[in-house]
Write a protein that holds these residues in place. Sequence first.
Motif, PDB file in Angstrom:
ATOM      1  N   ALA A  45     129.102  55.039   2.830  1.00 27.92           N
ATOM      2  CA  ALA A  45     130.569  54.094   2.719  1.00 27.92           C
ATOM      3  C   ALA A  45     131.369  55.100   1.518  1.00 27.92           C
ATOM      4  CB  ALA A  45     130.457  52.381   2.704  1.00 27.92           C
ATOM      5  N   VAL A  65     127.614  49.185   9.685  1.00 25.76           N
ATOM      6  CA  VAL A  65     128.444  47.452   9.668  1.00 25.76           C
ATOM      7  C   VAL A  65     128.525  46.668   9.647  1.00 25.76           C
ATOM      8  CG1 VAL A  65     128.564  47.525  12.207  1.00 25.76           C
ATOM      9  CG2 VAL A  65     131.147  47.412  10.658  1.00 25.76           C
ATOM     10  N   HIS A  66     129.087  45.458   9.744  1.00 27.76           N
ATOM     11  CA  HIS A  66     129.168  43.654   9.478  1.00 27.76           C
ATOM     12  C   HIS A  66     129.116  43.589  11.016  1.00 27.76           C
ATOM     13  CE1 HIS A  66     128.016  39.480   8.989  1.00 27.76           C
ATOM     14  NE2 HIS A  66     127.289  39.952   7.932  1.00 27.76           N
ATOM     15  N   SER A  78     132.379  45.946   6.505  1.00 29.66           N
ATOM     16  CA  SER A  78     133.316  45.346   8.203  1.00 29.66           C
ATOM     17  C   SER A  78     134.065  46.397   8.688  1.00 29.66           C
ATOM     18  CB  SER A  78     134.315  44.542   7.817  1.00 29.66           C
ATOM     19  OG  SER A  78     135.515  44.950   7.402  1.00 29.66           O
ATOM     20  N   ALA A  79     134.407  46.216  10.506  1.00 26.61           N
ATOM     21  CA  ALA A  79     134.497  47.875  10.906  1.00 26.61           C
ATOM     22  C   ALA A  79     135.851  48.089  10.556  1.00 26.61           C
ATOM     23  CB  ALA A  79     134.700  47.209  11.873  1.00 26.61           C
ATOM     24  N   LEU A  82     135.611  49.859   7.154  1.00 29.70           N
ATOM     25  CA  LEU A  82     135.393  51.757   7.765  1.00 29.70           C
ATOM     26  C   LEU A  82     136.077  52.821   8.194  1.00 29.70           C
ATOM     27  CD1 LEU A  82     131.608  51.091   9.509  1.00 29.70           C
ATOM     28  CD2 LEU A  82     132.339  52.256   7.379  1.00 29.70           C
ATOM     29  N   VAL A  90     130.688  54.921  13.380  1.00 35.76           N
ATOM     30  CA  VAL A  90     128.762  54.210  13.129  1.00 35.76           C
ATOM     31  C   VAL A  90     127.897  54.005  13.653  1.00 35.76           C
ATOM     32  CG1 VAL A  90     129.350  52.001  14.097  1.00 35.76           C
ATOM     33  CG2 VAL A  90     128.559  52.004  11.206  1.00 35.76           C
ATOM     34  N   LYS A 111     126.729  43.364  16.129  1.00 38.11           N
ATOM     35  CA  LYS A 111     127.331  44.840  15.136  1.00 38.11           C
ATOM     36  C   LYS A 111     128.223  45.987  16.124  1.00 38.11           C
ATOM     37  CE  LYS A 111     123.479  44.742  12.038  1.00 38.11           C
ATOM     38  NZ  LYS A 111     124.557  44.912   9.860  1.00 38.11           N
ATOM     39  N   ALA A 115     132.245  46.966  16.191  1.00 43.47           N
ATOM     40  CA  ALA A 115     132.331  48.550  15.681  1.00 43.47           C
ATOM     41  C   ALA A 115     133.371  48.565  16.783  1.00 43.47           C
ATOM     42  CB  ALA A 115     131.184  49.387  15.743  1.00 43.47           C
TER      43      ALA A 115
END
Length: 249
Positions: A45, A65-66, A78-79, A82, A90, A111, A115
């Motif tokens: 990241a 990603v959470h 988090s998305a 990103l 992801v 997840k 995303a």
Amino acid sequence: MADRRPLIAGNWKMNGLKANLGEITAIAAEAAASPAVDVALFIPATLIAPAVAAAPDFFIGGQDVHENASGAHTGCISAAMLVEAGAKGVIVGHSERRTDQHETDATVAAKASRAKTEGLSVILCVGESLEVRDAGNAEEVVSAQLLASLPQEASSDWLSIAYEPIWAIGTGRVPTIEAISEMHSALRAALRKMIGGDADKMRILYGGSVSGDNARDILSVADVDGGLVGGASLTAAKFVPIIEAARNA
Ligand code: PGA
């Protein structure tokens, strides 16, 4: 590979500092010269924003990603974070995260959904342990894992699957071409039951000790639509031959 565009994706795992940006720009240059193949790198990241600055047209993604949009989840990403960093995709459900972070199939599906909500494309990983492979029911177990990990809204325009036998990751051991072919056909059949005709458009990548030496044979398998590559994606010298193999498969 039917009419599915091959995707060669590199997973840098916990490797990569700004000193390695030259590898990313070299890989991006090869990607730009290979219009028939999709190429992507999934990097730490912290390296996403500098990589996007160095190679703005190249596909850079994150490795996890959470499932929640935001909140009290120390250390998670988090998305939206990103996306802000410049990621376009992801990976979810890698076996290292399923093992190290105890991620369940339901978490992996959540997840992937999160995303997608933020506009990221997703590679969803599945794969069996050596114990399961030796027991002789790997196709059944991995198909069930796929069914349980697949989000409701799964579709080929944003989601790809990666089959990665855990025992083949980072070991130099690769299943036989027949075993890869049987698994990918089984997963395609399982996908058809879940999402109907769109299963024929969804890419199923193979991952686990893919290298410049074995890529051409693996990528020539009918239901193999690309590769998810760990160790051999860390340098352009090792990754470019895999992109070339996809071009010629
Ligand atoms: P490997 O890793 O290519 O180093 O085996 C593949 C992966 O874990 O995605």
